[in-house]
Each structure stands twice: as C-alpha cells, then as structure tokens.
Design an enzyme around this catalytic site. Structure first.
Site, PDB file in Angstrom:
ATOM      1  N   HIS A   1      -4.793 -42.376  -2.410  1.00 23.33           N
ATOM      2  CA  HIS A   1      -4.616 -43.237  -1.235  1.00 23.33           C
ATOM      3  C   HIS A   1      -5.387 -42.583  -0.079  1.00 23.33           C
ATOM      4  O   HIS A   1      -6.581 -42.323  -0.205  1.00 23.33           O
ATOM      5  CB  HIS A   1      -3.122 -43.383  -0.947  1.00 23.33           C
TER       6      HIS A   1
ATOM      7  N   HIS B   1     -13.901 -50.527  -4.630  1.00 21.25           N
ATOM      8  CA  HIS B   1     -12.530 -50.951  -4.314  1.00 21.25           C
ATOM      9  C   HIS B   1     -12.249 -52.213  -5.119  1.00 21.25           C
ATOM     10  O   HIS B   1     -12.976 -53.195  -5.017  1.00 21.25           O
ATOM     11  CB  HIS B   1     -12.396 -51.231  -2.819  1.00 21.25           C
TER      12      HIS B   1
ATOM     13  N   ASP C   1     -12.604 -45.306   2.770  1.00 20.42           N
ATOM     14  CA  ASP C   1     -12.623 -43.843   2.817  1.00 20.42           C
ATOM     15  C   ASP C   1     -14.026 -43.329   3.159  1.00 20.42           C
ATOM     16  O   ASP C   1     -14.189 -42.436   3.980  1.00 20.42           O
ATOM     17  CB  ASP C   1     -12.166 -43.255   1.478  1.00 20.42           C
TER      18      ASP C   1
END
Length: 240
Positions: A100, A139, A186
């Site tokens: 995460h 993703h 990220d």
C-alpha cells in the site's frame, strides 16, 4: 475527551486537530495560521515559489481512493464506534504496508538504483531476472494509466532540474517498454519528491497526510450507520 464525541461536526473538528498534529510533527513551529500545505512547504522548501501549491496538489490527489485497504480499515474501525484518533491510527497501520503506501519506499529505492547505475532498462531487466517485482508501475484499476500519477509527474517534470527530469523520464520509458505498464500514484509521489528535493520518506508522508482527510470523511459517513461492518467467512477446507 472531545474525541469521543462522534457527532459529525465533532468528528470533523477532531479530524482537523489530527491533521494539524501530524503537520506539527513534520514541520514543528511552522503552523500559525498557515494551511497544512503551507506548513509542510515552509519546512521542506521555504524558498520554492510554488511549494505550497505543489504540496497541496499531492495532498488532494491522495485524499481518497474508494475502498482501498486503509480506507476500508478506517471504516471498519469507525463502524465499531471508535474515536477518530483510533480510526486514523488504524488507517496508518494499513497504509504502512509495502503493498500500500509503503510501496513509495520501494519506488524511491528504484530511482536511486537507476541514478547509480545510469541505465533504467538494465536496472529493471536485472530485477526481473532475479524474480523481483518492479515497483511503481501497473495499477489494476487503471490499465490505461493512473490519472493521479499523470498529474504529479507533469508537475515534477515542470519543476525538476535537468538531471532529475532525465532520471524520471528514463525510468518511465524503461518501465513502459519492459513492463508495458503505466506509472502509479507511488511513482508520481516519488517523482514529485525528487523534483522538489524533498527528504527521503517524503512521498509516504504526503500520502499519509493527504489520506487522513479521506479517512475522517469515511469515518463521518460511516458513523451514520449504526451497524458493524462484519463480513462473513465460509469454510472451504476438508470437513471434519
């Protein structure tokens, strides 16, 4: 004691206090009447003319993202009738995981490795040869690319020094070519942090600080439902 008042207005006030508390940890002595973004920017890059604006962009983009792991955790804790401080603590625990928010640390390491070796294709190729994952790309909710990452990378490229632009661009190109994947949030946070010369670990700090506002929003919404979040589990093993 005010934290145990679970009315919506009181929870919002508690959330604001939590945000300011976290900002004070990041940038002690910088609060005053400044916004959260201004406070952080004043500590990390006081001379940057667009510092607060760029920090604010990152915080807003990180604030909420449906029922991700940390937001779902926060809602479960809120559904149990816990105080907002407990909701945020639980959310932070989930966010810290390497799958995460903790993924940002792995992306930071990737960029450092590319910077040291000078060849992004080689770095990514060697990672794949060793059976290692390449962080910051792909993703599952955004096969065509994470729009949050696109916004952050655009700003990073606009404000970075030439050597940092080269680093970001080379890593992006290699990731797209070798993995056939687009960058994630990220990567976007790490690219922006590199462009602004923020401290190591800053991407996770921005992720957490932005997401706290989202968790409080989820907690306020969840508090309107008197039932617990209680999923069922079905045993699928060998029957005794």
């Amino acid at each position: 004691l005010r934290a145990y008042d679970l009315r919506s207005e009181s929870m919002a006030s508690s959330g604001a206090r939590i945000l300011r508390l976290l900002a004070d940890v990041i940038a002690p002595g910088q609060s005053g009447t400044a916004s959260i973004a201004e406070q952080v920017a004043s500590a990390w890059m006081p001379q940057h003319p667009h510092g607060a604006e760029l920090i604010d962009l990152a915080l807003v983009l990180c604030a909420d993202h449906e029922l991700n792991a940390s937001s779902f955790t926060a809602r479960v804790v809120a559904a149990a009738g816990a105080a907002p401080y407990a909701v945020v603590t639980a959310g932070l625990a989930a966010l810290s995981g390497i799958r995460h928010g903790g993924m940002t640390g792995r992306v930071e390491a990737l960029l450092r490795e590319v910077e040291t070796m000078g060849d992004a294709h080689q770095v990514i190729g060697q990672r794949l040869q060793r059976g290692e994952a390449v962080p910051g790309f792909g993703h599952r909710l955004y096969p065509q690319g994470d729009p949050r990452a696109a916004a952050l990378i655009a700003q990073a490229m606009a404000h970075a020094q030439p050597n940092v632009r080269t680093l970001i661009d080379a890593t992006l190109a290699a990731g797209r070519a070798v993995l056939s994947d687009e960058p994630t949030l990220d990567f976007g946070l790490c690219a922006l942090a590199r462009a602004l010369d923020l401290p190591v670990g800053a991407p996770l700090v921005l992720f957490a600080l932005g997401r706290v506002a989202g968790w409080i929003g989820h907690a306020i919404e969840q508090s309107g439902d008197p039932s617990l979040i209680r999923p069922r589990a079905r045993y699928t093993g060998v029957m005794p």
